[in-house]
Write an enzyme that holds these catalytic residues in place. Structure first.
Site, PDB file in Angstrom:
ATOM      1  CG  ASP A   1     -18.915 -28.920 -10.230  1.00 49.40           C
ATOM      2  OD1 ASP A   1     -18.299 -28.067 -10.882  1.00 49.40           O
ATOM      3  OD2 ASP A   1     -20.093 -28.797  -9.868  1.00 49.40           O
ATOM      4  CE  LYS A   2     -11.451 -33.341  -4.897  1.00 50.73           C
ATOM      5  NZ  LYS A   2     -10.710 -32.713  -3.769  1.00 50.73           N
TER       6      LYS A   2
END
Length: 331
Positions: free
Chosen positions: A149-150
């Protein structure tokens, strides 16, 4: 032919009861159903009134169409076929002719997507590796075998040719590798060492979230262990927890730890509202931590060419390490 721009569709009784994505694909034959589904999930389909005024967006591809329903579909300009190379600093842990292992910082998006068209890991890899980067993952995701995830930091492996890409993808699909995480969570697990075995699927209402779905989810298994607690001994504010994945479902660590009552600190999706219950007395540094406190700390796998076992272990990133230090200093 359906071009870019706004398109209005009104359904009669022949479409009543159909899924919205299927009905729109029939009404706009230039679009595939998967394309329509992607438009819906990216909030580009909305209800429309008789005078073409736009109402609330629709985010459920499975929504049932009713007679007289009117929708507006916003079709954007197509993305460039290939992302542009962009030189960004990368923390490379290992590199040879087959693969590259790096320590991804929090905040770096892995591949271009709506809202993040550039300055992603893929853009940086294209600049670093040039034409040698594997393209088997598609032009928008060259070399990408798995993703974080970012706002999750940590170890990732990238394929530099198609042979390595295929071999690494098989390892991930078979879960024939080791993936270890460190997380700072609210509260403390009831058991110091345990295993969460709970199927994960798309949330029944919020399609952007995942959830434990006992009847319709995919099998998911996470081992966890308690490393340290912070705050009052009987009811700590937070804990440092280790986790090991036996499967690789979307948001697995975040969903499973939330499922056992210990959501990640700073997680805007699966976290606990700040200022309530036992969170109320926690230090501000804990309450205001700016991302989900999750780090992919360990990645171990067999090299696709040499078959030698490679293991990479990284320390907590600065923001998580600083938070742990501050919590340790609280009396």
């Amino acid at each position: 032919m359906t071009g870019t721009g706004r398109h209005f569709v009104t359904f009669d009784q022949s479409a009543a009861g159909e899924r919205l994505d299927r009905a729109l694909a029939v009404a706009l034959p230039a679009l595939t159903r998967s394309r329509v589904k992607a438009l819906i999930e990216s909030r580009r389909v909305a209800l429309a009134g008789p005078l073409d005024e736009t109402g609330p967006t629709v985010e459920e591809p499975s929504r049932k169409v009713k007679t007289g329903d009117r929708f507006v579909v916003d079709i954007p300009e197509p993305d460039r076929a290939e992302p542009e190379p962009q030189a960004l600093d990368l923390d490379i842990l290992y590199e040879d002719t087959d693969l590259l292992v790096l320590n991804k910082p929090a905040g770096l998006v892995v591949h271009p997507a709506p809202g993040n068209p550039d300055k992603t890991l893929v853009n940086a890899l294209l600049a670093h590796c040039g034409d040698t980067l594997s393209g088997i993952g598609g032009v928008r995701r060259p070399g990408i075998v798995h993703r974080l995830d970012k706002n999750t930091s940590g170890v990732m492996v990238v394929a530099k040719n198609d042979k390595s890409h295929t071999a690494l993808s098989r390892l991930f699909a078979a879960h024939d590798l080791t993936r270890g995480y460190k997380a700072i969570v609210w509260g403390m697990p009831k058991l110091k060492v345990g295993t969460v075995e709970a199927a994960i699927g798309r949330h029944p209402v919020d399609r952007k979230r995942m959830a434990v779905r006992l009847s319709s989810g995919k099998p998911a298994i996470t081992d966890y262990w308690l490393e340290k607690t912070f705050g009052p001994a009987l009811k700590p504010w937070a804990s440092l927890v280790g986790a090991k994945l036996h499967t690789g479902r979307t948001h697995q660590v975040r969903v499973h730890l939330s499922h056992i009552g210990c959501p990640l600190v700073g997680d805007p999706v699966y976290g606990r509202p700040v200022g309530r219950g036992r969170n109320s007395g926690a230090p501000e540094s804990l309450k205001m931590f700016g991302r989900q406190a999750l780090h992919a700390a360990v990645l171990e796998f067999r090299h696709p060419t040499t078959h030698r076992t490679l293991k990479f272990a990284t320390e907590l990133p600065q923001d998580m390490a600083r938070l742990v230090a501050e919590l340790n200093a609280v009396k």
